[in-house]
Design a protein around this motif. Sequence first.
Motif, PDB file in Angstrom:
ATOM      1  N   ALA A  50       1.026  -1.230  -0.065  1.00  8.86           N
ATOM      2  CA  ALA A  50      -0.139  -0.030   0.002  1.00  8.86           C
ATOM      3  C   ALA A  50       0.888   1.409   0.011  1.00  8.86           C
ATOM      4  O   ALA A  50       0.560   2.314  -0.747  1.00  8.86           O
ATOM      5  N   LYS A  51       1.848   1.321   0.792  1.00  9.67           N
ATOM      6  CA  LYS A  51       2.931   2.422   0.991  1.00  9.67           C
ATOM      7  C   LYS A  51       3.465   2.411  -0.455  1.00  9.67           C
ATOM      8  O   LYS A  51       3.644   3.589  -1.130  1.00  9.67           O
ATOM      9  N   ARG A  52       3.877   1.542  -1.249  1.00 15.18           N
ATOM     10  CA  ARG A  52       4.290   1.443  -2.359  1.00 15.18           C
ATOM     11  C   ARG A  52       3.560   2.081  -3.442  1.00 15.18           C
ATOM     12  O   ARG A  52       3.989   3.088  -4.548  1.00 15.18           O
ATOM     13  N   LEU A  53       2.395   1.723  -3.584  1.00 13.43           N
ATOM     14  CA  LEU A  53       1.220   2.007  -4.224  1.00 13.43           C
ATOM     15  C   LEU A  53       1.046   3.545  -4.104  1.00 13.43           C
ATOM     16  O   LEU A  53       0.903   4.559  -5.059  1.00 13.43           O
ATOM     17  N   ILE A  54       1.028   4.209  -2.879  1.00 15.34           N
ATOM     18  CA  ILE A  54       0.907   5.637  -2.503  1.00 15.34           C
ATOM     19  C   ILE A  54       2.050   6.436  -3.014  1.00 15.34           C
ATOM     20  O   ILE A  54       1.896   7.467  -3.765  1.00 15.34           O
ATOM     21  N   CYS A  55       3.240   5.959  -2.697  1.00 14.86           N
ATOM     22  CA  CYS A  55       4.634   6.884  -2.949  1.00 14.86           C
ATOM     23  C   CYS A  55       4.778   6.561  -4.440  1.00 14.86           C
ATOM     24  O   CYS A  55       5.307   7.499  -4.957  1.00 14.86           O
ATOM     25  N   GLU A  56       4.833   5.258  -4.996  1.00 12.33           N
ATOM     26  CA  GLU A  56       5.660   5.285  -6.546  1.00 12.33           C
ATOM     27  C   GLU A  56       4.432   5.243  -7.484  1.00 12.33           C
ATOM     28  O   GLU A  56       4.678   5.734  -8.590  1.00 12.33           O
ATOM     29  N   VAL A  61      -4.509   4.513  -1.560  1.00  9.19           N
ATOM     30  CA  VAL A  61      -5.117   3.146  -1.378  1.00  9.19           C
ATOM     31  C   VAL A  61      -4.882   2.844   0.195  1.00  9.19           C
ATOM     32  O   VAL A  61      -3.934   3.299   0.724  1.00  9.19           O
ATOM     33  N   GLY A  62      -5.540   1.974   0.698  1.00 13.40           N
ATOM     34  CA  GLY A  62      -5.459   1.431   2.206  1.00 13.40           C
ATOM     35  C   GLY A  62      -4.881   0.226   1.902  1.00 13.40           C
ATOM     36  O   GLY A  62      -4.329  -0.505   0.926  1.00 13.40           O
ATOM     37  N   GLY A  63      -4.601  -0.385   3.205  1.00 15.09           N
ATOM     38  CA  GLY A  63      -4.043  -2.071   3.346  1.00 15.09           C
ATOM     39  C   GLY A  63      -4.703  -3.097   2.601  1.00 15.09           C
ATOM     40  O   GLY A  63      -4.009  -3.708   2.132  1.00 15.09           O
ATOM     41  N   ASP A  80       1.901 -20.846 -15.532  1.00 13.40           N
ATOM     42  CA  ASP A  80       0.544 -21.382 -15.921  1.00 13.40           C
ATOM     43  C   ASP A  80      -0.518 -20.245 -16.083  1.00 13.40           C
ATOM     44  O   ASP A  80      -1.531 -20.836 -16.579  1.00 13.40           O
ATOM     45  N   VAL A  81      -0.136 -19.069 -15.867  1.00 13.11           N
ATOM     46  CA  VAL A  81      -1.506 -18.099 -15.834  1.00 13.11           C
ATOM     47  C   VAL A  81      -1.284 -17.374 -17.395  1.00 13.11           C
ATOM     48  O   VAL A  81      -0.338 -16.845 -17.481  1.00 13.11           O
ATOM     49  N   ARG A  82      -2.360 -17.561 -17.883  1.00 15.57           N
ATOM     50  CA  ARG A  82      -2.501 -16.784 -19.482  1.00 15.57           C
ATOM     51  C   ARG A  82      -3.578 -15.798 -19.273  1.00 15.57           C
ATOM     52  O   ARG A  82      -4.531 -16.164 -18.793  1.00 15.57           O
ATOM     53  N   GLY A  83      -3.173 -14.610 -19.919  1.00 14.99           N
ATOM     54  CA  GLY A  83      -4.107 -13.456 -19.877  1.00 14.99           C
ATOM     55  C   GLY A  83      -3.889 -12.581 -18.675  1.00 14.99           C
ATOM     56  O   GLY A  83      -3.290 -12.537 -17.974  1.00 14.99           O
ATOM     57  N   PRO A  84      -4.846 -11.538 -18.585  1.00 18.79           N
ATOM     58  CA  PRO A  84      -4.703 -10.596 -17.551  1.00 18.79           C
ATOM     59  C   PRO A  84      -4.955 -11.094 -16.324  1.00 18.79           C
ATOM     60  O   PRO A  84      -6.063 -11.825 -16.052  1.00 18.79           O
ATOM     61  N   VAL A  85      -4.456 -10.468 -15.443  1.00 22.94           N
ATOM     62  CA  VAL A  85      -4.721 -10.600 -13.720  1.00 22.94           C
ATOM     63  C   VAL A  85      -5.303  -9.377 -13.361  1.00 22.94           C
ATOM     64  O   VAL A  85      -4.567  -8.252 -13.488  1.00 22.94           O
ATOM     65  N   VAL A  86      -6.346  -9.251 -12.507  1.00 17.74           N
ATOM     66  CA  VAL A  86      -6.918  -8.010 -12.501  1.00 17.74           C
ATOM     67  C   VAL A  86      -7.123  -7.747 -10.623  1.00 17.74           C
ATOM     68  O   VAL A  86      -7.453  -8.658 -10.136  1.00 17.74           O
ATOM     69  N   ALA A  87      -6.623  -6.664 -10.057  1.00 19.31           N
ATOM     70  CA  ALA A  87      -6.799  -6.505  -8.681  1.00 19.31           C
ATOM     71  C   ALA A  87      -7.876  -5.129  -8.648  1.00 19.31           C
ATOM     72  O   ALA A  87      -7.652  -4.177  -9.283  1.00 19.31           O
ATOM     73  N   ILE A  88      -8.912  -5.379  -7.728  1.00 21.81           N
ATOM     74  CA  ILE A  88      -9.659  -4.166  -7.361  1.00 21.81           C
ATOM     75  C   ILE A  88      -9.259  -3.530  -6.235  1.00 21.81           C
ATOM     76  O   ILE A  88      -8.893  -4.126  -5.185  1.00 21.81           O
ATOM     77  N   LEU A  89      -8.893  -2.282  -6.280  1.00 24.15           N
ATOM     78  CA  LEU A  89      -8.358  -1.430  -5.308  1.00 24.15           C
ATOM     79  C   LEU A  89      -9.673  -0.736  -4.645  1.00 24.15           C
ATOM     80  O   LEU A  89      -9.962   0.375  -5.237  1.00 24.15           O
ATOM     81  N   ALA A  90     -10.297  -1.318  -3.923  1.00 24.75           N
ATOM     82  CA  ALA A  90     -11.885  -0.924  -3.293  1.00 24.75           C
ATOM     83  C   ALA A  90     -11.886   0.187  -2.175  1.00 24.75           C
ATOM     84  O   ALA A  90     -12.873   0.510  -1.848  1.00 24.75           O
ATOM     85  N   ASP A  91     -10.726   0.605  -2.067  1.00 24.47           N
ATOM     86  CA  ASP A  91     -10.752   1.473  -0.734  1.00 24.47           C
ATOM     87  C   ASP A  91      -9.819   2.912  -0.951  1.00 24.47           C
ATOM     88  O   ASP A  91      -9.046   2.867  -1.941  1.00 24.47           O
ATOM     89  N   TYR A  96      -7.281   5.923   6.850  1.00 29.01           N
ATOM     90  CA  TYR A  96      -6.285   5.293   7.605  1.00 29.01           C
ATOM     91  C   TYR A  96      -5.118   6.336   8.174  1.00 29.01           C
ATOM     92  O   TYR A  96      -4.264   5.859   8.637  1.00 29.01           O
ATOM     93  N   LEU A  97      -5.271   7.680   7.901  1.00 30.97           N
ATOM     94  CA  LEU A  97      -4.402   8.702   8.253  1.00 30.97           C
ATOM     95  C   LEU A  97      -3.805   8.405   9.686  1.00 30.97           C
ATOM     96  O   LEU A  97      -2.687   8.836   9.798  1.00 30.97           O
ATOM     97  N   SER A  98      -4.465   8.304  10.552  1.00 35.90           N
ATOM     98  CA  SER A  98      -4.070   8.080  11.928  1.00 35.90           C
ATOM     99  C   SER A  98      -3.510   6.851  12.172  1.00 35.90           C
ATOM    100  O   SER A  98      -3.207   6.421  13.307  1.00 35.90           O
ATOM    101  N   THR A  99      -3.566   5.836  11.469  1.00 37.22           N
ATOM    102  CA  THR A  99      -3.345   4.413  11.718  1.00 37.22           C
ATOM    103  C   THR A  99      -1.643   4.306  11.684  1.00 37.22           C
ATOM    104  O   THR A  99      -0.982   4.969  11.067  1.00 37.22           O
ATOM    105  N   PRO A 100      -1.107   3.440  12.667  1.00 41.06           N
ATOM    106  CA  PRO A 100       0.399   3.232  12.761  1.00 41.06           C
ATOM    107  C   PRO A 100       1.109   2.737  11.429  1.00 41.06           C
ATOM    108  O   PRO A 100       2.204   3.496  11.047  1.00 41.06           O
TER     109      PRO A 100
END
Length: 106
Positions: A50-56, A61-63, A80-91, A96-100
């Motif tokens: 999550a930190k990488r996604l924010i910074c880079e 996004v959240g955790g 063995d995986v052919r074709g696209p892989v999708v991740a949904i970033l739902a938050d 989370y600004l105050s979380t450790p």
Amino acid sequence: MAHLVDPNQPDHDANYKVEGIGGSEPPAVLDLRVIDGAERVSDEESFAMAKRLICEEGLLVGGSSGTAVVAALRVAARADVRGPVVAILADSWDRYLSTPWLRSRD
């Protein structure tokens, strides 16, 4: 180390720090027949991604989004995986600004 878990044997009440993931009981609408597999992703891996996604990538996004991307990258790396892989970033990160994990600098 294998990260695969059996989707038919979910970890009920397992400890976790990532908000928005998991629960004591699977929802009634969960159809295990449509699940091919599941990945076990640690809290540390989730927060680091999550930190990488924010910074880079500038994605606010959240955790749980970090968890989804870690799992998607593992799946995409399999031969063995052919074709696209999708991740949904739902938050978003605003709740989370105050979380450790988001306040730490590492």
